[in-house]
Design an enzyme around this catalytic site. Structure first.
Site, short mmCIF file in Angstrom:
data_model
loop_
_atom_site.label_atom_id
_atom_site.label_comp_id
_atom_site.label_asym_id
_atom_site.label_seq_id
_atom_site.Cartn_x
_atom_site.Cartn_y
_atom_site.Cartn_z
N HIS A 84 22.42 6.30 6.52
CA HIS A 84 21.66 7.64 7.06
C HIS A 84 21.93 8.09 8.46
O HIS A 84 21.77 7.14 9.09
CB HIS A 84 20.20 7.45 6.36
CG HIS A 84 19.29 8.71 6.69
ND1 HIS A 84 19.76 9.84 6.63
CD2 HIS A 84 18.03 8.61 6.76
CE1 HIS A 84 18.62 10.69 6.87
NE2 HIS A 84 17.58 9.87 6.93
N ASP A 133 15.92 4.94 3.71
CA ASP A 133 14.45 5.43 3.85
C ASP A 133 13.80 4.84 2.46
O ASP A 133 12.58 4.80 2.59
CB ASP A 133 14.48 6.83 3.86
CG ASP A 133 14.51 7.25 5.44
OD1 ASP A 133 14.49 6.40 6.29
OD2 ASP A 133 15.06 8.48 5.57
N HIS A 142 12.45 0.79 7.06
CA HIS A 142 11.39 0.98 7.79
C HIS A 142 10.59 -0.36 7.28
O HIS A 142 10.28 -0.37 5.86
CB HIS A 142 10.42 2.22 7.58
CG HIS A 142 11.59 3.25 8.35
ND1 HIS A 142 11.41 3.45 9.76
CD2 HIS A 142 11.91 4.34 7.76
CE1 HIS A 142 12.16 4.68 9.87
NE2 HIS A 142 12.59 5.00 8.75
N HIS A 148 7.21 13.03 13.48
CA HIS A 148 7.28 14.67 13.27
C HIS A 148 6.25 15.04 12.47
O HIS A 148 6.21 15.51 11.36
CB HIS A 148 8.61 15.02 12.86
CG HIS A 148 9.14 14.42 11.73
ND1 HIS A 148 8.87 14.01 10.49
CD2 HIS A 148 10.54 13.73 11.64
CE1 HIS A 148 9.76 13.22 9.85
NE2 HIS A 148 10.79 13.15 10.41
N HIS A 167 16.76 10.68 2.15
CA HIS A 167 15.84 11.90 2.61
C HIS A 167 16.57 12.94 3.22
O HIS A 167 16.25 14.16 3.23
CB HIS A 167 14.82 11.22 3.57
CG HIS A 167 14.15 11.87 4.49
ND1 HIS A 167 14.20 11.60 6.12
CD2 HIS A 167 13.63 13.10 4.66
CE1 HIS A 167 13.57 12.59 6.78
NE2 HIS A 167 13.15 13.22 5.73
N ASP A 222 16.66 8.17 13.69
CA ASP A 222 15.89 6.74 13.90
C ASP A 222 16.87 5.64 13.18
O ASP A 222 16.45 4.26 13.66
CB ASP A 222 14.42 6.90 12.92
CG ASP A 222 14.57 7.51 11.64
OD1 ASP A 222 15.49 8.00 11.48
OD2 ASP A 222 13.61 7.10 10.77
N GLU A 276 19.76 10.03 10.22
CA GLU A 276 18.69 10.64 11.09
C GLU A 276 18.62 9.58 12.25
O GLU A 276 18.77 8.62 12.29
CB GLU A 276 17.48 10.50 10.12
CG GLU A 276 16.36 11.36 10.78
CD GLU A 276 14.82 11.66 10.22
OE1 GLU A 276 14.91 11.36 8.87
OE2 GLU A 276 14.28 12.40 10.61
N TYR A 310 4.44 6.92 3.22
CA TYR A 310 5.71 7.33 3.47
C TYR A 310 6.02 8.25 2.53
O TYR A 310 6.95 8.90 2.56
CB TYR A 310 6.54 6.05 3.66
CG TYR A 310 7.90 6.17 4.01
CD1 TYR A 310 8.07 6.07 5.41
CD2 TYR A 310 8.97 6.50 3.19
CE1 TYR A 310 9.09 6.32 6.03
CE2 TYR A 310 10.20 6.66 3.88
CZ TYR A 310 10.22 6.58 5.37
OH TYR A 310 11.61 6.69 5.65
FE1 FEO Z 1 15.23 9.94 7.29
FE2 FEO Z 1 13.84 6.86 8.64
O1 FEO Z 1 15.05 8.52 8.48
#
Ligand code: FEO
Length: 386
Positions: free
Chosen positions: A78, A163, A222, A24, A144, A82, A80, A191
């Protein structure tokens, strides 16, 4: 790539996204990974998952270890996409699995995927017994999204941090001591600057909790797993979340006929003379997400734009929109630029920097092409204020 054992009976089973170059709007030149973790215990538990297009890759990696149908618990730190995009596929392949997430997570899972089956909301202080091991949940809202939480396993001293502490890196290596620490820290900074920075106050609260835990491994969602350089990443998060800066000035600009560029150099000269570390950043040649990485530790942010059509240049507008959204605090700002007749750009840049709450140096606004004497006086004006 096979599943990787993090500790006896605990496996990384995530996916590496070698092709990802834009998250994004954030340039991810090194790709990324979506880390999921499988814990073999009396209750087989999966923590987080991967983007939907990688669901079969995740399921194949789990299948290297155990039949996915044997998964008892799915913990969603989380929601989101991903980290939750494969949830619909997992629910089908793991018919007995119970799902655990924060209250906002449970709400989001229903709204995003229509999944309500065997779902339990957990809050800070709640625990989940897996057998020999336990998961302790700590809600970390806005690190996040509002739903975020982390899971801590005291028997293994592992923090599954989602995250937090992540980096967008695609690699065959899984641990921080197998990969360049310089690149890992740089990507962790990028990040933080591009994802986490607006939520620094919440990060400080989460760090206060983390400091009370005995942690030997941090498993983020990640990039590399931290098992050797935990002191370094914790110290960096303390610095970044406190908006602590270095003696560093960024002079960020775009230019039409080089006059604003000449002013940028004059401003740079002032900081150089005062012994600051400086970076001269042309918005036509640098991506806004890379500039944010430098802003993370910069004390002074000077932004220049000429006036175009009674406005600022579109590159400067895009950067200011991104900057104000990410909301760094505790910096000093300055606006500068050249103009031909109407000259609104400098005031517009200044207003944006004030919205960030920056202390401001006096603006520099020069008509037409600055001559040598003008440039020397710009340098002196700035030098006298720093
Ligand atoms: Fe807030 Fe890696 O997603």
């Amino acid at each position: 790539m096979k599943a990787v054992e993090v500790k006896k009976g605990i496996y990384w089973v995530g996916s590496v996204d070698w092709d990802l170059r834009n998250f994004h709007g954030y340039l991810t030149q090194r790709g990324s990974s979506y880390n999921a973790y499988l814990i073999l215990d009396e209750k087989v538990t999966l923590i987080d998952n991967v983007k939907s297009h990688l669901a079969e890759d995740l399921i194949a990696r789990i299948s290297d270890i155990i039949d996915p149908a044997k998964i008892d618990y799915i913990v969603q730190n989380h929601i989101e996409m991903d980290h939750s995009g494969s949830l619909p596929a997992l629910v089908e392949r793991c018919p007995n699995a119970e799902l655990f997430a924060s209250p906002k997570g449970v709400e989001g899972i229903e709204k995003q995927y229509g999944i309500t089956r065997k779902t339990t909301a957990v809050k800070s202080g709640d625990t989940l017994a897996l057998g020999k091991r336990t998961l302790h949940f700590v809600q970390t809202p806005m690190v996040h999204w509002p739903d975020n939480m982390v899971s801590y396993c005291p028997e293994e001293k592992i923090l599954f941090s989602n995250d937090a502490f992540g980096q967008h890196i695609a690699s065959s290596e899984r641990f921080d001591d197998e990969y360049s620490l310089g690149i890992t820290m740089l990507e962790a900074a990028k990040y933080y600057a591009n994802i986490v920075l607006p939520y620094s106050a919440q990060v400080q609260k989460a760090l206060a909790v983390a400091e009370t835990l005995d942690i030997s491994i941090i498993c983020p969602s990640h990039g590399l797993i931290w098992r050797t350089h935990i002191p370094e990443i914790m110290a960096a998060y303390r610095k970044w979340s406190a908006n602590t800066t270095d003696r560093k000035a960024l002079i960020i600009y775009d230019t039409m006929w080089k006059s604003t560029e000449m002013l940028a150099v004059a401003v740079k000269n002032a900081f150089e003379r005062k012994g600051y570390s400086i970076q001269l950043i042309n918005l036509q040649k640098n991506h806004i997400s890379d500039i944010m990485t430098d802003i993370l530790t910069a004390s002074h942010i000077c932004i220049g734009s000429p006036t175009l059509n009674n406005n600022i240049l579109p590159t400067v507008a895009a950067f200011l929109t991104y900057l104000t959204g990410l909301a760094p605090r505790g910096r000093t700002g300055m606006a500068f630029g050249s103009y031909g007749w109407s000259g609104q750009s400098v005031g517009m840049v200044e207003e944006s920097l004030k919205k960030c709450g920056f202390d401001m140096l006096e603006q520099v606004r020069i008509q037409y092409i600055p001559d040598e004497q003008t440039l020397l006086s710009v340098t002196k004006q700035v030098e006298d204020q720093i």
